[in-house]
Write a protein that holds these residues in place. Structure first.
Motif, short mmCIF file in Angstrom:
data_model
loop_
_atom_site.label_atom_id
_atom_site.label_comp_id
_atom_site.label_asym_id
_atom_site.label_seq_id
_atom_site.Cartn_x
_atom_site.Cartn_y
_atom_site.Cartn_z
N UNK A 35 8.04 -14.42 -1.21
CA UNK A 35 9.37 -14.32 -1.82
C UNK A 35 9.71 -15.60 -2.57
N UNK A 36 9.37 -16.74 -1.99
CA UNK A 36 9.65 -18.03 -2.63
C UNK A 36 8.89 -18.16 -3.94
N UNK A 37 7.63 -17.73 -3.94
CA UNK A 37 6.82 -17.79 -5.17
C UNK A 37 7.38 -16.88 -6.25
N UNK A 38 7.76 -15.67 -5.85
CA UNK A 38 8.33 -14.72 -6.83
C UNK A 38 9.63 -15.27 -7.42
N UNK A 39 10.48 -15.79 -6.54
CA UNK A 39 11.76 -16.35 -7.00
C UNK A 39 11.54 -17.58 -7.87
N UNK A 40 10.50 -18.39 -7.51
CA UNK A 40 10.19 -19.57 -8.33
C UNK A 40 9.79 -19.15 -9.74
N UNK A 41 8.97 -18.10 -9.82
CA UNK A 41 8.52 -17.61 -11.13
C UNK A 41 9.71 -17.11 -11.94
N UNK A 42 10.58 -16.31 -11.29
CA UNK A 42 11.74 -15.75 -11.98
C UNK A 42 12.66 -16.85 -12.50
N UNK A 43 13.01 -17.81 -11.59
CA UNK A 43 13.95 -18.86 -11.99
C UNK A 43 13.36 -19.77 -13.07
N UNK A 44 12.07 -20.06 -12.98
CA UNK A 44 11.44 -20.93 -13.99
C UNK A 44 11.37 -20.24 -15.35
N UNK A 45 10.98 -18.96 -15.34
CA UNK A 45 10.90 -18.23 -16.61
C UNK A 45 12.26 -18.14 -17.29
N UNK A 46 13.29 -17.88 -16.49
CA UNK A 46 14.64 -17.82 -17.07
C UNK A 46 15.08 -19.20 -17.58
#
Length: 588
Positions: free
Chosen positions: A30-41
């Motif tokens: 979950x942390x990795x997925x959220x990291x990807x989402x927040x960084x891309x945005x």
């Protein structure tokens, strides 16, 4: 070779940490997925900003409709990014503290399983430091790693992807300079690990000294050793300061070194981008986005370099905790070990050999027999092996040769719980756990009734002083009962044993801190309790063992005399001289 061993140890420690993390990999994913989402945005925002700049170039050519749409998109990206970062931190905190909790639990469980030989050979403060301070340091480093490492790596990869989508030539310039940051971080991290490892070891030594001095403060002051203790502390503190300064110095180089490299990246982007704008291959808005990307691209290198330093410290701390967890536990009970509920109390030692260290024998070829119901006294000069014999009977230590049996069964073929439940033991050194008086005296028999507890308390002469306390038997006990006198603590420990109704008794100077009048009453209570039970009494005051059935006189790990008081006095041997020296002041 030492370098290879250090690298191998570091890899093994990281592998152990990963195994703990796997239990909570759902939070990791979950942390990795959220990291990807927040960084891309986050990375999408500079692209939107660049577009808005292009919408505003030229006098009277501002596209307000287009700029307004971009502002809405930026607001949405910021909102989703904020929520994502909050959830990511929640996952990281949950995962980190679950992992540290498991490591602490394993360390504490191992302490409970460690043989007493390990506990006796290591400072208590150092063991406490591993479970508390080192685990905390590990948690801090791990949390920083999860919080900044994931998002940092994703930011670097994502930024490169966005920059490639804008201009490949400028991206290439950025990539060419990037390895310098890795070289700098790698150079520093190799030197910081050994420094932090040494730092944690010295910190444990310091905690051990503090623990020892706080517990022995009365003795320190009584013997005017304050200056000596302060000097010892200063010496350890100086070593800790020196090691910490070196570790901090190397770790502090990381940030300015990587910032210098990052400035080179930013300058390269600015120069190459400016020429591209002049040449018409790049718009002003795209250059603005590129400069923003260059700044975001280099920022994680600063964070990651700091994270690497903290992780080095965390890994060094984790290694010390794992060292404790990996210590060999005491020899487990035999698979077919018996667990009798009661014992008759027939104890036999057959040609027992024992030594704490292989080169220094302590007990050699010791044989004795205690029949059910006998009162066996053990006397002798200091260091002759009296307390060691007690440790062997309770199987705190295993014999090196020979055997000890209870009711005809070798104690190695009995479970430790069953064997120790058969004994009641009162030591000269008292120990009370944190809790209430009730919890302390019913420790061995928590299901005892209130009436039985009060009856035993009256027998041990503690009921009257307990009832004078504000909460009676529910009065809290803390700091090993420092609010009570030594005699009161010893009476509480005696009550604890009497509450268990043991099959066999071990009394090691059990009434040494009690006044003479109370001692006579306690001896009478012990006498009634010991009827029909095998009892081993270690005594320095020989007047307390004159009624013993058998008196064993020990010297240098051997039984040199054996008999009752009258027989030994008539023999006029070592016991006779020992007895005379106590009461008539004669030399042995």
């Amino acid at each position: 070779m030492r370098k290879q061993e250090r690298n191998s140890s570091q890899k093994a420690t990281i592998g152990r940490i990963v195994r703990y993390i796997r239990r909570y990999r759902i939070y990791l994913y979950l942390s990795l997925i959220l990291a990807v989402v927040t960084v891309l945005l986050t990375l999408y925002v500079p692209k939107l900003t660049g577009r808005s700049v292009d919408y505003m170039i030229g006098k009277g050519k501002v596209d307000f409709y287009g700029v307004r749409g971009i502002i809405y998109k930026i607001i949405c990206c910021a909102a989703i990014t904020g929520a994502g970062q909050w959830l990511m931190n929640l996952c990281n905190n949950k995962m980190t503290f679950e992992v540290v909790r498991d490591i602490r639990n394993d360390a504490f469980e191992k302490i409970e399983k460690l043989p007493l030989s390990f506990i006796d050979a290591h400072p208590y403060g150092d063991i406490e430091s591993r479970v508390i301070a080192d685990a905390d340091q590990f948690a801090d480093g791990l949390l920083m790693g999860f919080t900044q490492l994931f998002s940092g790596v994703v930011t670097i990869v994502g930024t490169l992807a966005f920059m490639l989508s804008v201009n490949g030539k400028i991206t290439l310039a950025v990539v060419v300079i990037t390895p310098v940051s890795f070289l700098v971080a790698g150079f520093i991290s190799k030197r910081t690990y050994s420094m932090f490892q040494k730092q944690t070891a010295i910190r444990g030594e310091q905690t051990g000294l503090i623990n020892e001095m706080v517990e022995g403060q009365r003795v320190v002051k009584a013997y005017n050793q304050r200056a000596h203790v302060v000097a010892d502390f200063d010496e350890i503190n100086d070593r800790l300061t020196d090691t910490t300064l070196k570790a901090v110095f190397y770790s502090s180089i990381t940030n300015p070194a990587t910032r210098f490299v990052n400035s080179l990246v930013y300058t390269s982007v600015g120069i190459v981008g400016a020429f591209s704008v002049i040449g018409g291959t790049l718009t002003v808005g795209q250059l603005t986005a590129f400069l923003s990307y260059a700044n975001q691209y280099t920022k994680p290198f600063n964070e990651i370099s700091g994270v690497v330093t903290e992780l080095q410290n965390a890994i060094a701390c984790a290694a010390r905790v794992f060292e404790l967890i990996d210590e060999p536990a005491q020899i487990p009970d035999a698979e077919d070990a018996a667990a009798p509920q009661t014992f008759e109390g027939h104890v036999r030692l057959d040609q027992v050999d024992f030594s704490y260290t292989k080169d220094v024998p302590l007990i050699e070829n010791l044989s004795l027999e205690a029949k059910p119901g006998q009162k066996v006294a053990i006397v002798g000069p200091t260091g002759c092996g009296k307390t060691t014999l007690i440790n062997l009977l309770m199987r705190f230590y295993d014999v090196c040769g020979g055997s000890i049996s209870v009711d005809g069964t070798d104690i190695r073929m009995l479970t430790r719980d069953a064997l120790r439940s058969g004994y009641g033991m009162v030591l000269q050194d008292t120990w009370l756990k944190s809790g209430t008086i009730r919890e302390n005296i019913t420790m061995g028999n928590p299901d005892v009734s209130e009436e039985e507890m009060i009856r035993v308390a009256k027998t041990c002469h503690i009921h009257s002083f307990v009832m004078k306390l504000p909460k009676g038997y529910d009065t809290p006990v803390s700091d090993n009962g420092e609010d009570f006198s030594q005699g009161q603590k010893q009476l509480l420990c005696i009550a604890r044993v009497m509450m268990c109704h043991p099959s066999m008794l071990i009394l090691d100077e059990a009434t040494s801190s009690i006044d003479t009048r109370t001692e006579l009453k306690i001896q009478d209570a012990f006498g009634r309790m010991m009827e029909g039970h095998t009892s081993f009494i270690v005594a320095h005051r020989l007047s307390t063992i004159r009624t013993a059935d058998v008196i064993l006189v020990m010297k240098d790990g051997h039984i040199i005399e054996q008999g009752n008081h009258r027989q030994l006095m008539e023999a006029k041997g070592f016991y006779y001289n020992l007895y005379q020296s106590q009461f008539l002041g004669q030399a042995i």
